[in-house]
Design a protein around this motif. Sequence first.
Motif, mmCIF file in Angstrom:
data_model
loop_
_atom_site.group_PDB
_atom_site.id
_atom_site.type_symbol
_atom_site.label_atom_id
_atom_site.label_comp_id
_atom_site.label_asym_id
_atom_site.label_seq_id
_atom_site.Cartn_x
_atom_site.Cartn_y
_atom_site.Cartn_z
ATOM 1 N N ARG A 171 -4.090 -0.182 -10.246
ATOM 2 C CA ARG A 171 -3.332 -0.126 -11.492
ATOM 3 C C ARG A 171 -4.231 -0.361 -12.711
ATOM 4 N NH1 ARG A 171 2.285 -0.456 -10.285
ATOM 5 N NH2 ARG A 171 2.648 -0.816 -8.058
ATOM 6 N N ASN A 172 -5.487 -0.549 -12.445
ATOM 7 C CA ASN A 172 -6.459 -0.669 -13.540
ATOM 8 C C ASN A 172 -7.858 -0.368 -12.983
ATOM 9 O OD1 ASN A 172 -7.490 -3.222 -12.428
ATOM 10 N ND2 ASN A 172 -5.560 -4.095 -13.206
ATOM 11 N N LYS A 173 -8.830 -0.376 -13.862
ATOM 12 C CA LYS A 173 -10.202 -0.019 -13.483
ATOM 13 C C LYS A 173 -10.791 -0.987 -12.466
ATOM 14 C CE LYS A 173 -14.695 0.920 -15.629
ATOM 15 N NZ LYS A 173 -15.458 0.990 -16.920
ATOM 16 N N GLU A 174 -10.503 -2.283 -12.644
ATOM 17 C CA GLU A 174 -11.050 -3.302 -11.755
ATOM 18 C C GLU A 174 -10.502 -3.144 -10.328
ATOM 19 O OE1 GLU A 174 -11.628 -4.277 -15.799
ATOM 20 O OE2 GLU A 174 -9.738 -3.916 -14.716
ATOM 21 N N GLU A 175 -9.211 -2.924 -10.209
ATOM 22 C CA GLU A 175 -8.619 -2.743 -8.881
ATOM 23 C C GLU A 175 -9.141 -1.459 -8.232
ATOM 24 O OE1 GLU A 175 -4.360 -5.052 -9.774
ATOM 25 O OE2 GLU A 175 -4.374 -2.922 -9.252
ATOM 26 N N HIS A 186 -16.988 2.538 4.397
ATOM 27 C CA HIS A 186 -16.658 3.365 5.558
ATOM 28 C C HIS A 186 -17.076 4.829 5.347
ATOM 29 C CE1 HIS A 186 -14.365 0.328 7.845
ATOM 30 N NE2 HIS A 186 -14.035 -0.152 6.643
ATOM 31 N N ASN A 187 -17.652 5.112 4.185
ATOM 32 C CA ASN A 187 -18.187 6.445 3.885
ATOM 33 C C ASN A 187 -17.165 7.559 4.198
ATOM 34 O OD1 ASN A 187 -20.146 8.274 2.998
ATOM 35 N ND2 ASN A 187 -20.998 8.541 5.074
ATOM 36 N N THR A 188 -15.973 7.398 3.650
ATOM 37 C CA THR A 188 -14.929 8.394 3.845
ATOM 38 C C THR A 188 -13.963 8.328 2.675
ATOM 39 O OG1 THR A 188 -13.255 9.231 5.403
ATOM 40 C CG2 THR A 188 -13.434 6.832 5.181
ATOM 41 N N TYR A 189 -12.996 9.223 2.650
ATOM 42 C CA TYR A 189 -11.971 9.202 1.594
ATOM 43 C C TYR A 189 -10.750 8.408 2.098
ATOM 44 C CZ TYR A 189 -14.777 13.128 -0.120
ATOM 45 O OH TYR A 189 -15.832 13.945 -0.542
ATOM 46 N N ALA A 190 -9.998 7.853 1.146
ATOM 47 C CA ALA A 190 -8.833 7.027 1.506
ATOM 48 C C ALA A 190 -7.614 7.451 0.699
ATOM 49 C CB ALA A 190 -9.140 5.548 1.259
ATOM 50 N N PHE A 191 -6.437 7.355 1.355
ATOM 51 C CA PHE A 191 -5.191 7.627 0.633
ATOM 52 C C PHE A 191 -4.861 6.457 -0.293
ATOM 53 C CE2 PHE A 191 -3.711 10.823 3.931
ATOM 54 C CZ PHE A 191 -3.601 11.872 3.034
ATOM 55 N N LEU A 192 -4.256 6.793 -1.455
ATOM 56 C CA LEU A 192 -3.771 5.788 -2.397
ATOM 57 C C LEU A 192 -2.233 5.817 -2.426
ATOM 58 C CD1 LEU A 192 -6.254 6.354 -5.375
ATOM 59 C CD2 LEU A 192 -6.418 4.683 -3.490
ATOM 60 N N GLY A 193 -1.646 4.757 -2.965
ATOM 61 C CA GLY A 193 -0.189 4.653 -2.987
ATOM 62 C C GLY A 193 0.459 5.394 -4.133
ATOM 63 N N LEU A 194 0.263 6.707 -4.213
ATOM 64 C CA LEU A 194 0.887 7.554 -5.238
ATOM 65 C C LEU A 194 1.455 8.802 -4.575
ATOM 66 C CD1 LEU A 194 -2.025 6.345 -6.603
ATOM 67 C CD2 LEU A 194 -0.953 7.359 -8.624
ATOM 68 N N ARG A 195 2.544 9.353 -5.172
ATOM 69 C CA ARG A 195 3.146 10.598 -4.681
ATOM 70 C C ARG A 195 3.521 11.479 -5.871
ATOM 71 N NH1 ARG A 195 5.764 10.978 0.093
ATOM 72 N NH2 ARG A 195 5.792 13.187 -0.507
ATOM 73 N N GLU A 196 3.455 12.802 -5.634
ATOM 74 C CA GLU A 196 3.824 13.747 -6.681
ATOM 75 C C GLU A 196 5.339 13.855 -6.777
ATOM 76 O OE1 GLU A 196 2.291 18.162 -8.169
ATOM 77 O OE2 GLU A 196 2.324 17.680 -6.020
ATOM 78 N N LYS A 202 2.835 15.851 -11.838
ATOM 79 C CA LYS A 202 3.339 14.561 -12.334
ATOM 80 C C LYS A 202 3.461 13.599 -11.158
ATOM 81 C CE LYS A 202 5.121 12.087 -15.735
ATOM 82 N NZ LYS A 202 4.358 11.756 -16.960
ATOM 83 N N PHE A 203 2.635 12.566 -11.142
ATOM 84 C CA PHE A 203 2.592 11.631 -10.013
ATOM 85 C C PHE A 203 3.200 10.271 -10.386
ATOM 86 C CE2 PHE A 203 -0.306 14.850 -8.685
ATOM 87 C CZ PHE A 203 -0.327 14.818 -7.299
ATOM 88 N N TYR A 204 3.697 9.581 -9.348
ATOM 89 C CA TYR A 204 4.336 8.272 -9.509
ATOM 90 C C TYR A 204 3.833 7.325 -8.411
ATOM 91 C CZ TYR A 204 7.658 10.863 -12.413
ATOM 92 O OH TYR A 204 8.219 11.660 -13.389
ATOM 93 N N TYR A 205 4.010 6.035 -8.654
ATOM 94 C CA TYR A 205 3.723 5.073 -7.603
ATOM 95 C C TYR A 205 4.745 5.259 -6.474
ATOM 96 C CZ TYR A 205 0.680 2.756 -10.983
ATOM 97 O OH TYR A 205 -0.326 2.498 -11.889
ATOM 98 N N VAL A 206 4.438 4.746 -5.317
ATOM 99 C CA VAL A 206 5.319 4.937 -4.155
ATOM 100 C C VAL A 206 6.715 4.364 -4.402
ATOM 101 C CG1 VAL A 206 5.636 4.386 -1.705
ATOM 102 C CG2 VAL A 206 3.368 4.987 -2.560
ATOM 103 N N ASP A 207 6.807 3.307 -5.202
ATOM 104 C CA ASP A 207 8.123 2.714 -5.493
ATOM 105 C C ASP A 207 8.904 3.501 -6.543
ATOM 106 O OD1 ASP A 207 6.759 2.130 -7.800
ATOM 107 O OD2 ASP A 207 6.834 -0.060 -7.560
ATOM 108 N N GLY A 208 8.329 4.610 -7.055
ATOM 109 C CA GLY A 208 9.024 5.466 -8.020
ATOM 110 C C GLY A 208 8.722 5.164 -9.465
ATOM 111 N N SER A 209 7.997 4.096 -9.742
ATOM 112 C CA SER A 209 7.680 3.753 -11.127
ATOM 113 C C SER A 209 6.551 4.656 -11.644
ATOM 114 C CB SER A 209 7.255 2.279 -11.228
ATOM 115 O OG SER A 209 6.145 2.026 -10.391
ATOM 116 N N PRO A 210 6.518 4.910 -12.963
ATOM 117 C CA PRO A 210 5.496 5.817 -13.540
ATOM 118 C C PRO A 210 4.094 5.220 -13.444
ATOM 119 C CG PRO A 210 6.758 4.757 -15.285
ATOM 120 C CD PRO A 210 7.453 4.403 -14.005
ATOM 121 N N VAL A 211 3.115 6.090 -13.346
ATOM 122 C CA VAL A 211 1.714 5.666 -13.233
ATOM 123 C C VAL A 211 1.176 5.284 -14.615
ATOM 124 C CG1 VAL A 211 -0.626 6.420 -12.644
ATOM 125 C CG2 VAL A 211 1.326 7.134 -11.225
ATOM 126 N N ASN A 212 0.535 4.108 -14.714
ATOM 127 C CA ASN A 212 -0.012 3.655 -16.000
ATOM 128 C C ASN A 212 -1.534 3.659 -16.009
ATOM 129 O OD1 ASN A 212 -0.509 1.565 -14.281
ATOM 130 N ND2 ASN A 212 0.667 0.022 -15.401
#
Length: 253
Positions: A171-175, A186-196, A202-212
Motif C-alpha cells: 500500500r506504499n513504497k516501503e511495503e 526466490h528469483n521469481t515473480y509473485a502474485f499481489l493482492g489486487l484484482r481487475e 481499473k484494479f482494486y484490492y482483493v477486499d474491493g477497496s480502491p487502490v491508493n
Amino acid sequence: MMVLLPLLSLLLLEWALIGSCSEKGGNDEQPSTYSDTYYHGPWIAGRPGRDGRDGRDGAKGEKGDPGEVLNGMQGCPANVGHSGSPGPQGPPGIKGMKGEPGGIHPTLIDELLNMTSYLEARLLKLSKALTLYGSMAELGGKFYVTTGQSSDFFTINKTCHEMGGIVATPRNKEENAAIMKLVVRHNTYAFLGLREGIQPGKFYYVDGSPVNYTNWYYGTPDGQGQENCVEMYTDGTWNDKYCYKHRLGICEF
C-alpha cells in the motif's frame, strides 16, 4: 263318716266345674283339646296364665368384625380452564448494593506475564530464522511470509485466508520494497493482492477497496480486461497477468 265328708265335697265341686266348662265350651266353641290338658288326677287344672314380664337384659355380646367400606369409582378429570390474563407489573425492587471490584490473582498475573515473555522470545527467534532463510520480511508490524511454493492466484488467496492472512498487498513504497525482498530471494515473480474490476485497466484490492498506490511497469496494464491479476517483477514493478498462471505465493499477516 267325718272322713268321707271332705271327699264328697271335692267330688261335688269337680262335677260342678265340669258341668260349667261343658256349657261354656258349647257356647264359645272352644277347641276340645283343652279337655285332655286341664286335668290330671282328682283335681282340675286351670287355664294358662298371662305372659310374664320381660326378663333383665342379658350379658353384652362380643364386638363384631368391622364392615367393609366400598369406595366409589374415580370420576373423570375436569377440563383445564383457560389461562388468566397476566396481572399488572409489580413495582421495581430495591436496588442492590454495589459489588466489590473484580481482580486477577497476583499469581495468575505473574503466569500471564511469563507466558507473554516466552511467546515474544519464541516469535523473535522464529522471525529471525525466517528472515535468514528468505521466507519472511517484516515492516511496520506486518509480516510477509512465503513457503517458496508457486500456485495460481485462487489457491494462494484461499491458503492465505485459511491461515488468517491475505495475499501480500503493498500500500506504499516501503511495503512494496519489503515484498520485493522475498521475490528477489526466490528469483521469481509473485502474485499481489489486487484484482481487475469490470472496467478494463481499473484494479482494486482483493477486499474491493480502491487502490491508493501503484508501481506499474511501463506500458502496463495492457491485458485489455483479459489479464485480471497482478504480478510483481524482481525489480518491484507490477504487471497484469492471467490468474491461472503459477506465481510465488506470499501471505501478509
